[in-house]
Scaffold this motif. Structure first.
Motif, PDB file in Angstrom:
ATOM      1  N   LEU A 206       0.380  -1.499   0.145  1.00 52.18           N
ATOM      2  CA  LEU A 206      -0.321   0.075  -0.286  1.00 52.18           C
ATOM      3  C   LEU A 206       0.953   1.479  -0.299  1.00 52.18           C
ATOM      4  O   LEU A 206       0.047   2.050  -0.780  1.00 52.18           O
ATOM      5  N   ASP A 207       2.198   1.101   1.055  1.00 51.01           N
ATOM      6  CA  ASP A 207       3.354   2.476   0.966  1.00 51.01           C
ATOM      7  C   ASP A 207       4.878   1.873   0.628  1.00 51.01           C
ATOM      8  O   ASP A 207       5.656   1.613   1.521  1.00 51.01           O
ATOM      9  N   PRO A 208       4.486   2.347  -0.834  1.00 47.74           N
ATOM     10  CA  PRO A 208       5.986   1.436  -0.385  1.00 47.74           C
ATOM     11  C   PRO A 208       7.118   2.123   0.009  1.00 47.74           C
ATOM     12  O   PRO A 208       8.953   2.162   0.074  1.00 47.74           O
ATOM     13  N   GLY A 209       7.005   3.910   0.175  1.00 47.47           N
ATOM     14  CA  GLY A 209       7.591   4.597   1.020  1.00 47.47           C
ATOM     15  C   GLY A 209       7.437   3.991   2.160  1.00 47.47           C
ATOM     16  O   GLY A 209       8.902   5.230   3.152  1.00 47.47           O
ATOM     17  N   GLU A 210       7.066   3.937   3.123  1.00 47.43           N
ATOM     18  CA  GLU A 210       6.608   2.982   4.645  1.00 47.43           C
ATOM     19  C   GLU A 210       6.810   4.370   5.052  1.00 47.43           C
ATOM     20  O   GLU A 210       6.928   4.630   5.894  1.00 47.43           O
ATOM     21  N   ALA A 211       6.228   5.607   4.362  1.00 49.91           N
ATOM     22  CA  ALA A 211       5.826   6.238   5.036  1.00 49.91           C
ATOM     23  C   ALA A 211       4.366   6.474   6.349  1.00 49.91           C
ATOM     24  O   ALA A 211       4.880   7.660   7.057  1.00 49.91           O
ATOM     25  N   THR A 212       3.746   5.830   6.208  1.00 48.54           N
ATOM     26  CA  THR A 212       2.377   4.985   6.292  1.00 48.54           C
ATOM     27  C   THR A 212       2.796   3.498   6.643  1.00 48.54           C
ATOM     28  O   THR A 212       2.995   2.931   6.677  1.00 48.54           O
ATOM     29  N   SER A 213       1.453   3.830   7.755  1.00 45.49           N
ATOM     30  CA  SER A 213       0.937   2.283   8.454  1.00 45.49           C
ATOM     31  C   SER A 213      -0.267   2.280   7.741  1.00 45.49           C
ATOM     32  O   SER A 213      -0.998   2.289   8.751  1.00 45.49           O
ATOM     33  N   PRO A 214      -0.955   1.949   6.800  1.00 47.65           N
ATOM     34  CA  PRO A 214      -1.825   2.393   6.097  1.00 47.65           C
ATOM     35  C   PRO A 214      -3.036   1.008   6.792  1.00 47.65           C
ATOM     36  O   PRO A 214      -3.939   1.558   6.839  1.00 47.65           O
ATOM     37  N   TYR A 215      -2.748   0.054   6.654  1.00 44.06           N
ATOM     38  CA  TYR A 215      -3.407  -1.432   6.850  1.00 44.06           C
ATOM     39  C   TYR A 215      -3.052  -1.940   8.202  1.00 44.06           C
ATOM     40  O   TYR A 215      -1.181  -1.819   8.709  1.00 44.06           O
ATOM     41  N   ARG A 216      -4.322  -2.127   9.075  1.00 44.94           N
ATOM     42  CA  ARG A 216      -4.414  -2.566  10.711  1.00 44.94           C
ATOM     43  C   ARG A 216      -5.193  -3.984  10.567  1.00 44.94           C
ATOM     44  O   ARG A 216      -6.690  -3.268  10.800  1.00 44.94           O
ATOM     45  N   PRO A 217      -5.177  -5.516  10.143  1.00 40.25           N
ATOM     46  CA  PRO A 217      -5.769  -5.487  11.051  1.00 40.25           C
ATOM     47  C   PRO A 217      -6.570  -5.830  12.441  1.00 40.25           C
ATOM     48  O   PRO A 217      -6.156  -5.280  13.346  1.00 40.25           O
ATOM     49  N   HIS A 218      -7.437  -6.967  12.151  1.00 43.74           N
ATOM     50  CA  HIS A 218      -8.666  -6.628  13.379  1.00 43.74           C
ATOM     51  C   HIS A 218      -7.710  -7.685  14.699  1.00 43.74           C
ATOM     52  O   HIS A 218      -7.501  -8.465  13.872  1.00 43.74           O
ATOM     53  N   PRO A 219      -8.360  -6.961  15.561  1.00 40.84           N
ATOM     54  CA  PRO A 219      -6.944  -8.234  16.460  1.00 40.84           C
ATOM     55  C   PRO A 219      -7.508  -9.503  16.326  1.00 40.84           C
ATOM     56  O   PRO A 219      -6.482  -9.923  17.134  1.00 40.84           O
ATOM     57  N   GLY A 220      -8.941  -9.615  16.502  1.00 43.13           N
ATOM     58  CA  GLY A 220      -9.314 -10.763  16.510  1.00 43.13           C
ATOM     59  C   GLY A 220      -8.607 -12.162  15.557  1.00 43.13           C
ATOM     60  O   GLY A 220      -9.569 -12.969  16.055  1.00 43.13           O
ATOM     61  N   ARG A 221      -8.773 -11.591  14.804  1.00 46.02           N
ATOM     62  CA  ARG A 221      -8.338 -11.985  13.437  1.00 46.02           C
ATOM     63  C   ARG A 221      -7.222 -13.305  13.685  1.00 46.02           C
ATOM     64  O   ARG A 221      -6.472 -13.589  13.063  1.00 46.02           O
ATOM     65  N   ILE A 222      -6.258 -11.791  14.615  1.00 45.20           N
ATOM     66  CA  ILE A 222      -4.766 -12.245  14.526  1.00 45.20           C
ATOM     67  C   ILE A 222      -4.218 -14.201  15.115  1.00 45.20           C
ATOM     68  O   ILE A 222      -3.082 -14.676  14.369  1.00 45.20           O
ATOM     69  N   ASN A 223      -5.050 -14.340  15.748  1.00 44.84           N
ATOM     70  CA  ASN A 223      -4.660 -15.482  16.461  1.00 44.84           C
ATOM     71  C   ASN A 223      -6.069 -17.063  16.555  1.00 44.84           C
ATOM     72  O   ASN A 223      -6.065 -18.284  17.373  1.00 44.84           O
ATOM     73  N   LEU A 224      -7.073 -15.859  15.236  1.00 38.28           N
ATOM     74  CA  LEU A 224      -8.978 -17.491  15.546  1.00 38.28           C
ATOM     75  C   LEU A 224      -8.058 -18.859  14.666  1.00 38.28           C
ATOM     76  O   LEU A 224      -8.004 -19.078  15.281  1.00 38.28           O
ATOM     77  N   ALA A 225      -7.074 -18.672  13.460  1.00 38.77           N
ATOM     78  CA  ALA A 225      -6.827 -19.852  12.726  1.00 38.77           C
ATOM     79  C   ALA A 225      -6.355 -20.967  13.462  1.00 38.77           C
ATOM     80  O   ALA A 225      -6.106 -22.060  14.171  1.00 38.77           O
ATOM     81  N   PRO A 226      -4.806 -20.277  14.561  1.00 40.82           N
ATOM     82  CA  PRO A 226      -3.957 -20.859  15.139  1.00 40.82           C
ATOM     83  C   PRO A 226      -4.603 -21.444  16.575  1.00 40.82           C
ATOM     84  O   PRO A 226      -4.838 -22.874  16.758  1.00 40.82           O
ATOM     85  N   GLY A 227      -5.682 -21.128  16.814  1.00 45.12           N
ATOM     86  CA  GLY A 227      -6.406 -20.945  18.345  1.00 45.12           C
ATOM     87  C   GLY A 227      -7.424 -22.371  17.379  1.00 45.12           C
ATOM     88  O   GLY A 227      -7.903 -23.254  18.928  1.00 45.12           O
TER      89      GLY A 227
END
Length: 404
Positions: A206-227
Motif C-alpha cells: 500500500l505504501d512502498p515508501g514506508e512513510a505510513t502504515s495504512p493497514y491494520r488488521p482486526h485484532p481478533g483475526r490474529i490468533n483465531l485460525a491457529p487457536g
C-alpha cells in the motif's frame, strides 16, 4: 600515496551461512523438488526398503519434517532475531542444524526402519534446538511476542518424536495419528506466521515508501485460525467422535477463510504478494472444511482434503515466504519477480492436479499415479530456486525484512 586496501570476496559457504534463509530455503527447495518426483516416478509410490511402515507414511513424514522442516529452520533462524533485534546465527550453528536435518533425511530416502533411529535422533535434535533458540531470544526480549511460535514448535517437536517412535516400534496406527497431528500443528504454525508477515507486507504494497502504515488488521483475526487448529488437535488427541471433530475442522477452516478477507485492500489486492498469502489461507481453509465434511459423511475421502490443506496451504505458504523473504532479506523490494509468480502458479496447478481427481471434479491425468502433479510441484521449487539463487548466493545490503 595511500595504499589501496584489498577486500576479500567472501566464499559461497560464508554467504550461505550469513543468514538462515540463505542456506535453508535452497535446501528446502531442493528436497521439495526431488523427493516427490523420486517417490512417485522412481519408487512408484513405494520405498526401496521393505519395512513395517506403509510407503505413504514415509512420504508424508519426509514432506513435513524434510521440505517443510528445512523451510521452518530457515524462517525461525532469520525471523526471530529480526523480531527481537538480536544478532542472527551464522556459520557453525547453521551448518550444525543443516547436518542434523540432512541426517534425518537418510532414513526417509530408502524407508529403512532401523535407520529410523538415526532419523529420530537427528530430527529431534534440530527441533529441540529450534525451541531452545526461540526460548533464549524470548528470555532476552520478553516483549517480543514469541510465546506462540515457541508453543507450536513444542507441539511439532512432540508430534515429531511420536512419529519417529511409531516408526521404530512399527505401530502403524500411532504413526497415522502422529503424522496427522504433525500436519495440523504445522497449519497452526502457518497461521501464526501469516499473522506476523501479512501486516508488514500489505503495508509495503500500500505504501512502498514506508512513510505510513495504512493497514491494520482486526485484532481478533490474529490468533483465531491457529487457536481453532489447536482445538482440533486437542480433540484429535482426545479421540472425540467423527462428527465432533468434523465440525471442529470446519470451524478451523472457516477461520483460515476469514484470513482471506485481509487481502481485500482495493485494487492492490491483485498484487502477486497479496494473492500468494491469501491463496495459502484459502487452500488451508478449503482443505480443513472439506476434511470436516468428509468426516460428516460427504461423498469423498478425507485424504485428498488434507492434501489440499497440507500440500496446498502449507506448500503455497512456504513458497510465498521464500518469494517474499528472499527479496526483502537480500536487499531487494516488492513486487515479486516473474520467476516467483511462475513458481507459485506451477504449485497451485500441482495441488489441483493432485486433489481434484480424488475429490471428483477432474479425471485422473495420464501417466503414473500423481506423476504429473509431482512434476509440476518439482518445477515450482526449481523455478523459484533458479530465479532466487543469484540473490541468495551474493551479499548485498539488506533493506528490511518481513517482521513487525
Amino acid at each position: 600515496m595511500t595504499p589501496t586496501q584489498s577486500t576479500k570476496t567472501p566464499s559461497l559457504a560464508a554467504i550461505l551461512t550469513d543468514e538462515g534463509l540463505r542456506l535453508f530455503f535452497p535446501l528446502a527447495a531442493l528436497h521439495g523438488a526431488l523427493w516427490p518426483l523420486l517417490w512417485t516416478v522412481v519408487y512408484g509410490l513405494g520405498m526401496p526398503a521393505d519395512g513395517a511402515m506403509p510407503p505413504s507414511l514415509w512420504h508424508a513424514s519426509e514432506m513435513i519434517f524434510g521440505t517443510y522442516g528445512a523451510a521452518l529452520i530457515g524462517f525461525i533462524t532469520t525471523a526471530v532475531p529480526e523480531w527481537t533485534d538480536r544478532p542472527r546465527p551464522t556459520g557453525r550453528m547453521l551448518f550444525t542444524l543443516a547436518g542434523l536435518w540432512l541426517a534425518g533425511r537418510v532414513a526417509g530416502l530408502i524407508g529403512n526402519d532401523m535407520l529410523g533411529i538415526l532419523g529420530a535422533l537427528a530430527d529431534g535434535a534440530w527441533l529441540l534446538a529450534l525451541m531452545a533458540f526461540v526460548a533464549r531470544h524470548w528470555v532476552a526480549r520478553p516483549h517480543a511476542r514469541l510465546f506462540a511460535p515457541l508453543f507450536w514448535l513444542g507441539g511439532l517437536a512432540a508430534a515429531g518424536i511420536a512419529v519417529r517412535a511409531a516408526f521404530i516400534l512399527g505401530d502403524i496406527d500411532l504413526a497415522h495419528e502422529a503424522i496427522r497431528i504433525a500436519g495440523l500443528v504445522f497449519l497452526g504454525l502457518l497461521g501464526v506466521v501469516l499473522a506476523r508477515i501479512t501486516v508488514p507486507v500489505t503495508n509495503l504494497v500500500l505504501d512502498p515508501g514506508e512513510a505510513t502504515s495504512p493497514y491494520r488488521p482486526h485484532p481478533g483475526r490474529i490468533n483465531l485460525a491457529p487457536g481453532l487448529v489447536l482445538v482440533v488437535v486437542l480433540a484429535q488427541m482426545a479421540r472425540v467422535s467423527p462428527a465432533v471433530s468434523g465440525f471442529l475442522l470446519i470451524a478451523a477452516g472457516a477461520a483460515f477463510m476469514d484470513r482471506v478477507a485481509e487481502a481485500f485492500i482495493g485494487r492492490e489486492a491483485f498484487r502477486p504478494a497479496i494473492l500468494a498469502l491469501a491463496a495459502s489461507s484459502l487452500l488451508s481453509g478449503a482443505g480443513l472444511i472439506l476434511a470436516g465434511a468428509a468426516r460428516l459423511g460427504a461423498p469423498f475421502a478425507e485424504t485428498p482434503a488434507l492434501h489440499l490443506a497440507l500440500m496446498g496451504g502449507l506448500g503455497v505458504g512456504v513458497l510465498s515466504v521464500f518469494a517474499i523473504a528472499g527479496l526483502m532479506h537480500t536487499g531487494r523490494r516488492l513486487p515479486l519477480p516473474r520467476m516467483a509468480v511462475i513458481a507459485l502458479l506451477l504449485m497451485v496447478g500441482a495441488v489441483l492436479l493432485r486433489v481434484l481427481p480424488d475429490l471428483g471434479p477432474l479425471p485422473a491425468p495420464p501417466g503414473p499415479p500423481h506423476a504429473l502433479a509431482a512434476t509440476l510441484w518439482t518445477a515450482a521449487f526449481l523455478v523459484w530456486l533458479r530465479g532466487y539463487w543469484p540473490y541468495l548466493s551474493t551479499l548485498k545490503d539488506t533493506g528490511g525484512g518481513c517482521g513487525d
